[in-house]
Structures are given as structure tokens and as C-alpha cells.
Design an enzyme around this catalytic site. Sequence first.
Site, PDB file in Angstrom:
ATOM      1  N   GLY A  14       0.798  -1.224   0.000  1.00 22.37           N
ATOM      2  CA  GLY A  14       0.000   0.000   0.000  1.00 22.37           C
ATOM      3  C   GLY A  14       0.827   1.269   0.000  1.00 22.37           C
ATOM      4  O   GLY A  14       2.035   1.260  -0.294  1.00 22.37           O
ATOM      5  N   LYS A  36      10.933   7.253   5.749  1.00 23.60           N
ATOM      6  CA  LYS A  36      11.896   7.031   6.846  1.00 23.60           C
ATOM      7  C   LYS A  36      13.285   6.752   6.299  1.00 23.60           C
ATOM      8  O   LYS A  36      14.293   7.175   6.880  1.00 23.60           O
ATOM      9  CB  LYS A  36      11.437   5.897   7.760  1.00 23.60           C
ATOM     10  CG  LYS A  36      10.694   6.358   8.987  1.00 23.60           C
ATOM     11  CD  LYS A  36       9.337   6.922   8.795  1.00 23.60           C
ATOM     12  CE  LYS A  36       9.031   8.327   8.615  1.00 23.60           C
ATOM     13  NZ  LYS A  36       7.626   8.600   8.307  1.00 23.60           N
ATOM     14  N   GLY A  65       1.632  23.268   4.273  1.00 28.14           N
ATOM     15  CA  GLY A  65       1.135  22.325   5.278  1.00 28.14           C
ATOM     16  C   GLY A  65       2.244  21.944   6.237  1.00 28.14           C
ATOM     17  O   GLY A  65       3.182  21.237   5.863  1.00 28.14           O
ATOM     18  N   GLY A  66       2.154  22.449   7.459  1.00 29.21           N
ATOM     19  CA  GLY A  66       3.181  22.150   8.470  1.00 29.21           C
ATOM     20  C   GLY A  66       2.750  21.030   9.381  1.00 29.21           C
ATOM     21  O   GLY A  66       2.921  21.093  10.596  1.00 29.21           O
ATOM     22  N   ALA A  69       1.364  19.292   1.273  1.00 28.51           N
ATOM     23  CA  ALA A  69       1.105  18.204   2.238  1.00 28.51           C
ATOM     24  C   ALA A  69       0.022  18.692   3.182  1.00 28.51           C
ATOM     25  O   ALA A  69       0.285  19.088   4.314  1.00 28.51           O
ATOM     26  CB  ALA A  69       2.381  17.865   2.995  1.00 28.51           C
ATOM     27  N   VAL A  70      -1.215  18.707   2.661  1.00 32.23           N
ATOM     28  CA  VAL A  70      -2.325  19.293   3.423  1.00 32.23           C
ATOM     29  C   VAL A  70      -3.320  18.230   3.905  1.00 32.23           C
ATOM     30  O   VAL A  70      -4.469  18.528   4.175  1.00 32.23           O
ATOM     31  CB  VAL A  70      -3.062  20.376   2.601  1.00 32.23           C
ATOM     32  CG1 VAL A  70      -2.155  21.553   2.321  1.00 32.23           C
ATOM     33  CG2 VAL A  70      -3.612  19.800   1.296  1.00 32.23           C
ATOM     34  N   ARG A  75      -4.658  13.826   4.000  1.00 35.11           N
ATOM     35  CA  ARG A  75      -5.004  12.698   3.146  1.00 35.11           C
ATOM     36  C   ARG A  75      -6.504  12.459   3.230  1.00 35.11           C
ATOM     37  O   ARG A  75      -7.141  12.871   4.201  1.00 35.11           O
ATOM     38  CB  ARG A  75      -4.240  11.439   3.589  1.00 35.11           C
ATOM     39  CG  ARG A  75      -2.729  11.589   3.472  1.00 35.11           C
ATOM     40  CD  ARG A  75      -2.008  10.312   3.875  1.00 35.11           C
ATOM     41  NE  ARG A  75      -2.296   9.190   3.002  1.00 35.11           N
ATOM     42  CZ  ARG A  75      -1.663   8.948   1.844  1.00 35.11           C
ATOM     43  NH1 ARG A  75      -0.711   9.749   1.427  1.00 35.11           N
ATOM     44  NH2 ARG A  75      -1.997   7.905   1.116  1.00 35.11           N
ATOM     45  N   HIS A  88      20.302   0.585  31.831  1.00 32.41           N
ATOM     46  CA  HIS A  88      21.238   1.700  31.748  1.00 32.41           C
ATOM     47  C   HIS A  88      22.363   1.323  30.791  1.00 32.41           C
ATOM     48  O   HIS A  88      22.864   0.193  30.872  1.00 32.41           O
ATOM     49  CB  HIS A  88      21.838   1.986  33.134  1.00 32.41           C
ATOM     50  CG  HIS A  88      22.853   3.085  33.094  1.00 32.41           C
ATOM     51  ND1 HIS A  88      22.501   4.400  32.924  1.00 32.41           N
ATOM     52  CD2 HIS A  88      24.211   3.049  33.174  1.00 32.41           C
ATOM     53  CE1 HIS A  88      23.602   5.144  32.926  1.00 32.41           C
ATOM     54  NE2 HIS A  88      24.653   4.345  33.067  1.00 32.41           N
TER      55      HIS A  88
HETATM   56  P1  NAD Z   1      -1.673  16.757   8.437  1.00 29.78           P
HETATM   57  O1  NAD Z   1      -3.124  16.789   8.695  1.00 29.78           O
HETATM   58  O2  NAD Z   1      -0.740  16.209   9.438  1.00 29.78           O
HETATM   59  O3  NAD Z   1      -1.162  18.240   8.114  1.00 29.78           O
HETATM   60  C1  NAD Z   1      -1.719  19.036   7.088  1.00 29.78           C
HETATM   61  C2  NAD Z   1      -1.483  20.487   7.428  1.00 29.78           C
HETATM   62  O4  NAD Z   1      -1.802  21.284   6.298  1.00 29.78           O
HETATM   63  C3  NAD Z   1      -2.327  20.981   8.589  1.00 29.78           C
HETATM   64  O5  NAD Z   1      -1.467  21.520   9.567  1.00 29.78           O
HETATM   65  C4  NAD Z   1      -3.229  22.047   7.931  1.00 29.78           C
HETATM   66  O6  NAD Z   1      -3.519  23.098   8.816  1.00 29.78           O
HETATM   67  C5  NAD Z   1      -2.395  22.499   6.762  1.00 29.78           C
HETATM   68  N1  NAD Z   1      -3.128  23.095   5.631  1.00 29.78           N
HETATM   69  C6  NAD Z   1      -4.271  22.651   5.061  1.00 29.78           C
HETATM   70  N2  NAD Z   1      -4.613  23.459   4.012  1.00 29.78           N
HETATM   71  C7  NAD Z   1      -3.669  24.439   3.913  1.00 29.78           C
HETATM   72  C8  NAD Z   1      -3.450  25.561   3.050  1.00 29.78           C
HETATM   73  N3  NAD Z   1      -4.290  25.869   2.036  1.00 29.78           N
HETATM   74  N4  NAD Z   1      -2.371  26.349   3.252  1.00 29.78           N
HETATM   75  C9  NAD Z   1      -1.504  26.060   4.271  1.00 29.78           C
HETATM   76  N5  NAD Z   1      -1.663  25.010   5.112  1.00 29.78           N
HETATM   77  C10 NAD Z   1      -2.716  24.199   4.939  1.00 29.78           C
HETATM   78  O7  NAD Z   1      -1.539  16.009   7.023  1.00 29.78           O
HETATM   79  P2  NAD Z   1      -0.276  15.385   6.291  1.00 29.78           P
HETATM   80  O8  NAD Z   1       0.988  15.917   6.840  1.00 29.78           O
HETATM   81  O9  NAD Z   1      -0.554  15.563   4.841  1.00 29.78           O
HETATM   82  O10 NAD Z   1      -0.388  13.860   6.679  1.00 29.78           O
HETATM   83  C11 NAD Z   1      -1.556  13.125   6.299  1.00 29.78           C
HETATM   84  C12 NAD Z   1      -1.812  11.965   7.229  1.00 29.78           C
HETATM   85  O11 NAD Z   1      -0.803  11.009   7.091  1.00 29.78           O
HETATM   86  C13 NAD Z   1      -1.890  12.399   8.669  1.00 29.78           C
HETATM   87  O12 NAD Z   1      -3.216  12.252   9.091  1.00 29.78           O
HETATM   88  C14 NAD Z   1      -1.000  11.453   9.411  1.00 29.78           C
HETATM   89  O13 NAD Z   1      -1.741  10.716  10.331  1.00 29.78           O
HETATM   90  C15 NAD Z   1      -0.434  10.524   8.356  1.00 29.78           C
HETATM   91  N6  NAD Z   1       1.024  10.520   8.481  1.00 29.78           N
HETATM   92  C16 NAD Z   1       1.573   9.990   9.592  1.00 29.78           C
HETATM   93  C17 NAD Z   1       2.938   9.995   9.743  1.00 29.78           C
HETATM   94  C18 NAD Z   1       3.540   9.397  10.961  1.00 29.78           C
HETATM   95  O14 NAD Z   1       2.847   8.666  11.668  1.00 29.78           O
HETATM   96  N7  NAD Z   1       4.794   9.661  11.271  1.00 29.78           N
HETATM   97  C19 NAD Z   1       3.751  10.575   8.797  1.00 29.78           C
HETATM   98  C20 NAD Z   1       3.165  11.118   7.687  1.00 29.78           C
HETATM   99  C21 NAD Z   1       1.788  11.090   7.540  1.00 29.78           C
END
Ligand code: NAD
Length: 472
Positions: free
Chosen positions: A42, A53, A184-185, A273-274, A276, A449
Site C-alpha cells: 500500500g 523514513k 502544510g506544516g 502536504a495538506v 489525506r 542503563h
Molecule cells: P496533516 O493533517 O498532518 O497536516 C496538514 C497540514 O496542512 C495541517 O497543519 C493544515 O492546517 C495544513 N493546511 C491545510 N490546508 C492548507 C493551506 N491551504 N495552506 C496552508 N496550510 C494548509 O496532514 P499530512 O501531513 O498531509 O499527513 C496526512 C496523514 O498522514 C496524517 O493524518 C497522518 O496521520 C499521516 N502521516 C503519519 C505519519 C507518521 O505517523 N509519522 C507521517 C506522515 C503522515
Amino acid sequence: MSTTRTCQVLVVGGGPGGYPAAIRASQLGLDTVIVDKHGLGGACLNRGCIPSKAFIHAASRYEDMVRHAEKDEMGLKVAQPTLDIAGVVSWKDDIVSRLTKGVGQLLQSAKVEVLAGWAVFRNAKTCVVKTEAGETIKITAEHVILATGSREIELPFMPFGGDVIGSTQALGLTELPGKLVVVGGGYIGLELGIALRKMGSDVAVVEATDSILPGYDKELIRPVEMWLRKNKVELNTGCKAKGVIRVDDQTVLEFEDIKGKIHRIESDKVLVAVGRKPVTEGWGLENMGLDMDGPFVKINHQCRTAMRGVYAIGDLTGEPLLAHKAAKQGELVAEIIAGHRRAYNPVSVATVCFTEPELVGVGLTPAEARAKGEAVMTGKFPLAASGRALTMGGGMDGGFVRVTARQSDHVILGIHAVGKHISELSGEFAMALEMGATLEDIAGVIHVHPTLTEGFAESALTALGHPIHISA
Ligand code: NAD
């Protein structure tokens, strides 16, 4: 050629939810078929968790080498390193290929029938699969497990293409962008933005809310913000991307700040990255008579949908969109189909963000616990006081382990941590919460430790008021 097939269990989607479901179902003696068109493993294995990673690890190795070339640190000095990003991508592809082949072998040895093709449902229990080999197979199943996963959200006013990329394209870059703007942060934006900064790109982040990593509390995010500042990553919070334009043959992202002022920022690549969204289109969901919960398929505590014998798991069913949640649901559903009494009812699903430093969250933060009416006690242990953290080059990044427990009985309600390599503690944290551990339980376990796990025991001792390695 057209054939028909009946089976006891049909799994649609070979990701981290679907393939464990199929393996477990087959282990339990059920005749099982799994269908996936886009490769086993997937998004997680092919385009998400694993490749990112690998990318992040290579970026950290490179950053270390650059630092050791610039100054003698730990008594180590190296010549100026070079980065071959195509080489990194090829190393990452080898890992992905090894793991996807491994999933295929696991399914084969479990005697699951794997069909490489696309399934379209005609009704809740019958689908037609067009295989890669050109075959059309009509499958009727007693039980169906839907595990179609999720895909990246595109911003309609700046779809992927050209210099606008998603995480999939970012993980396949053959040239390092001189300047990268991340829209998207959240998880993906920061994990990949930080990795590319370590590799040498200039990085700016545009985030709509007032903070990066919405969902994590301020105290936890601070060390990541410190790293971003120290490494000159430009942070634009409270800013919404508006679109990309071309100015003098250069891609420019336009974004609007909280006061409505439009800003422009030049970039070689814009990584969007906004978030999924669940994959609910193109496979006949509308013919199955299922109930929805917003964009997700509605399920109950046993992952049952509104249609008898049809189950849904993973990202298709809602937050958190995490591979480990999907995997557990997959195993569980297979066992329910085999007649076991099981329910999906975790105390918490741990989250890890592989930023610099890494973040881990399990259970409730102090504020969340208080909002639920709990009187809480907390203990915070700074990793600057951890011998192991310092010997791994960490500890001085503001990292810590923080435990939150109920005042009345000391039962742990949440554990949060930030620090280099801290993700490896997520299992111990999740286990403590799942087993209903108290502060005394954790403080009483002899932690090895020198390891970072001692920081967890010390956080419990701190909450109890008698830490050993920091002043009470
Ligand atoms: P996210 O929801 O973590 O972050 C998306 C960000 O984009 C949010 O902070 C949001 O406020 C911002 N955003 C949305 N529209 C915007 C715009 N027009 N302009 C500026 N900012 C905007 O989503 P992601 O980072 O795409 O990750 C998706 C999913 O994948 C997450 O739900 C997460 O659970 C999963 N994921 C998990 C991991 C992990 O477990 N380490 C790593 C990557 C992704």
C-alpha cells in the site's frame, strides 16, 4: 478470459491493514483472496512511511557528515561529503522492493491468493476484478474486508504537476531543489521539509493554523520549532496557500496571512502536504449499501459496516490515519470472521512524528486530561540529564519525556516525549498505557542503563516527587 471464484474472505487493498487481515484470515483456515492493483504494501510501504523514513535517515546521515566536515565534533572530522539524491532514491527503492517482495512471500506462504488487479463491487459481496494479466474474475465472498486506504489531498487551485509536488514525487526527486516551499506544516510537510533542509535545500513552510503540527501541544512542539529556527527554515504560520504563478520563468507561491495580506515566495518546488483523504471512489462503494461517517466508511467497534459480512479497516474508516491502527484492525477483523470474540477498543493509538527532534504522543496531554475533568499530576524529565541521549548526540535539543497521571490513583493517562531517537520508546509508552500502569509501576521497573527508556522511569519518579537524576 472471464472466470468466477468464490471465497470465504475477500480483502480489497494490500496495504498495512489489508495484508495482515489476509494473512491472519488464512492462518485461521479461511479461504482468502486479496486484491490490489498498485502493489502490495500500500501507500505505507510504497509511497509513505517506509520510503520517507529511509529518506529521513539518509538526510540525517548526510547532515552529520556535513557537520563533521565543517568542524571537529566528537573528535571526528571528515572531508566535504557529497550528496547524490538519485543514489538516495535508489537505496530507498531497494528497501521498498525488498519489503514489498517480503509481503508477497508472506501471503504466498500463508496460502492467500493474491490478485494484481482492480476490484469493482456490483453489490456488497460480489466484485469484478480486472487483473493486470487481462483476466476478468467475478468474485463472490462470504465476508469482505475493505482496506482501500487513503490518498494525498490536492489543493484544487494548485494541483500536482510541474513544480507542484506531493509527497510521492518528493520521495522520487532526482535533483535537490535549491529552494523548497512546503504547504502544510503537519506530519508529512515537516518530516520531508526537515529531511530536504538537512540535504541542503532552503526550506520555507506555509501553515494555515497558528502553529506547526496542530494536534501536538506547544511544549512538545517547541524543540522542533527551535531546530527549524536554528536551521533557518522560514515558518509562516496563520498563512493559507492561494496558488502558484510564474514570474520571470520562476515558480512563485502566493499565500495570504491572517490579516488578508498576500505574500509571494519564490520556489523551485512546492510540496503540498495538506492531509489525506479516504479512497472511496472508483471501486463501486456506491453499490454496496454502506453507511458513511463524513468522507469515511462508518464502522462499529468490530469494524463492521452497515452491511452484514462487510468490514472496513484503516484510513478508509477515519482518524487516526496510521498504519499500525490499520494493521491491528486487520488482524482483529480476521479473528472476528473466524468466530473469535474481539473488539477494537485501544486505550490509545501512539503517534510518532519523525521530525528533528522526533515526537511521540500516547494518550492524553495534561490539558486534555483536565478538560475531561481529571485532576492530574505530571512529571517531566529533560533528556539533557540522560547519559544515553548525550552519548547519541542528543539531549541538548530541548527534548524531554513527560508523563501525565491521575492524581487519585496515579494511573498513567498520557505520555509525551520529544527528542532524538525518542520514537523507539513509543512501544513502551503504548504498553504502559494499554496495561493500565501506574507511576509506581513504571518507576519500579528496572530500566536498562544506559538507554533512553530510563527517561521514562525518571519522568514517573519526577511526578512522584523524588527523581534521582534531576533536582526535585
Ligand atoms: P496533516 O493533517 O498532518 O497536516 C496538514 C497540514 O496542512 C495541517 O497543519 C493544515 O492546517 C495544513 N493546511 C491545510 N490546508 C492548507 C493551506 N491551504 N495552506 C496552508 N496550510 C494548509 O496532514 P499530512 O501531513 O498531509 O499527513 C496526512 C496523514 O498522514 C496524517 O493524518 C497522518 O496521520 C499521516 N502521516 C503519519 C505519519 C507518521 O505517523 N509519522 C507521517 C506522515 C503522515
